[in-house]
Design a protein around this motif. Structure first.
Motif: not given
Length: 340
Positions: A250-254, A274-277, A325-336
């Motif tokens: 579980r994590c907070t997204i937007d 990902a979807y709302p819990s 790791r997740r990027k610091e931007e909207a949505g579920l965007a992951l880094g390299a």
């Protein structure tokens, strides 16, 4: 491997745990978000079977359970605890196995969870088909084995700690799923609940998806990734990305409380959804990320000290560990994905 193997410890360092042919190994960040140390053996030099269960309580101490060969085809369960990531874990301690229960060859998957008082609970399928549990005592040592009932368990159970510190466990049977619930820490387990379902063995993963409920994720025999919360019927969320278990966190997204799933896809890459819990009716879709992985690679998810999503893939045969790791931007965007 039963339970997430990428774990944030009490000092906010991330650690991974995995099994080699005859030992359990651990690697840990030297500083949170920084370089990683070399692999270390967990629990001393005892030879173990290549099975491992992991659990973590509110104190964020990590508890581990495995099987140790005893000779003459016998095996017993052993337990270790890892209090701080940069310290050595405790030596393995034998805790036996249920009378007349537990795989004597030491290949049965065993689950472990830790209650609100920091006491480990070990769950083992019985030879007769039910589930047994043994818990650490408040004053030290281990209490007796308890028969939690159930029937025709296939494969290993999974277990977790609820928001109120009580234990929950799940297992699959022939055409059914079973659920055991402890209303609060130190309270007797209630009667087993069951529902009709055809789960593939080795695909169960449980997650506390709210303060009151937990959800069981599994791949059914038709190839769908399904969700079951006791008191309702299993829900087919979406076609499974691959044949194995999912990782879940579980994590907070937007600003929304979300459940994030990851699975090694049939293409070999890691797929995320990902979807709302607990709002499965809103649907979910897979997005693949990173390179193709070895066939034995597994995926695990955790949150770092800043609450940021971290994904890891590990190939036990090669020891290759990749992190994103997740990027610091909207949505579920992951880094390299980066090799450790």
């Amino acid at each position: 491997m039963i339970g997430e193997w990428l774990i944030r410890g009490c000092d906010d360092r991330l650690s991974i745990y995995y099994v080699s042919p005859d030992a359990v190994l651990c690697r840990t960040e030297l500083v949170p978000g920084g370089r990683w140390g070399a692999p270390r053996t967990v629990g001393g030099d005892q030879r173990l079977h290549p099975v491992l269960a992991l659990g973590q309580g509110p104190d964020r101490y990590v508890h581990l359970a495995s099987w140790r060969p005893m000779g003459s085809g016998q095996s017993e369960i052993v337990h270790s605890a890892h209090f701080r990531p940069l310290l050595a874990p405790l030596d393995w301690v034998d805790i036996g196995r249920p009378t007349g229960g537990g795989d004597r060859s030491g290949t049965t998957a065993t689950a472990i969870a830790v209650d609100g008082h920091g006491r480990a609970h070990v769950f083992v399928p019985r030879d007769e088909g039910g589930l047994s549990m043994r818990a650490q005592s408040q004053k030290g040592g281990w209490g007796p084995w308890h028969d939690l009932k159930g029937s025709d368990i296939k494969g290993g159970p999974v277990a977790l700690t609820g928001a109120k510190g009580g234990m929950q466990a799940y297992a699959a049977g022939s055409g059914s799923l079973m659920h055991w619930r402890q209303p609060g820490s130190g309270v007797v387990f209630g009667a087993v609940q069951s529902v009709k379902a055809d789960a593939r063995l080795g695909t169960l993963r449980a997650l506390a998806t709210s303060d009151e409920d937990s959800s069981l994720f599994f791949v059914d025999t038709s190839g769908d990734l399904c969700v079951w919360r006791p008191g309702s019927e299993p829900f087919a969320l979406l076609p499974a990305a691959g044949p194995g278990p999912v990782a879940a966190v579980r994590c907070t997204i937007d600003g929304y409380d979300c459940t994030v799933l990851a699975q090694r896809s049939s293409s070999g890459r890691v797929a995320f959804a990902a979807y709302p819990s607990e709002q499965e009716e809103m649907g979910a879709a897979w997005t693949e990320s990173g390179p193709a992985l070895a066939s034995d690679a597994t995926v695990s998810l955790a949150l770092d000290a800043d609450g940021r999503l971290v994904a890891a893939s590990l190939s036990p045969s090669s020891g290759q560990l990749l992190l994103s790791r997740r990027k610091e931007e909207a949505g579920l965007a992951l880094g390299a994905w980066e090799a450790v």
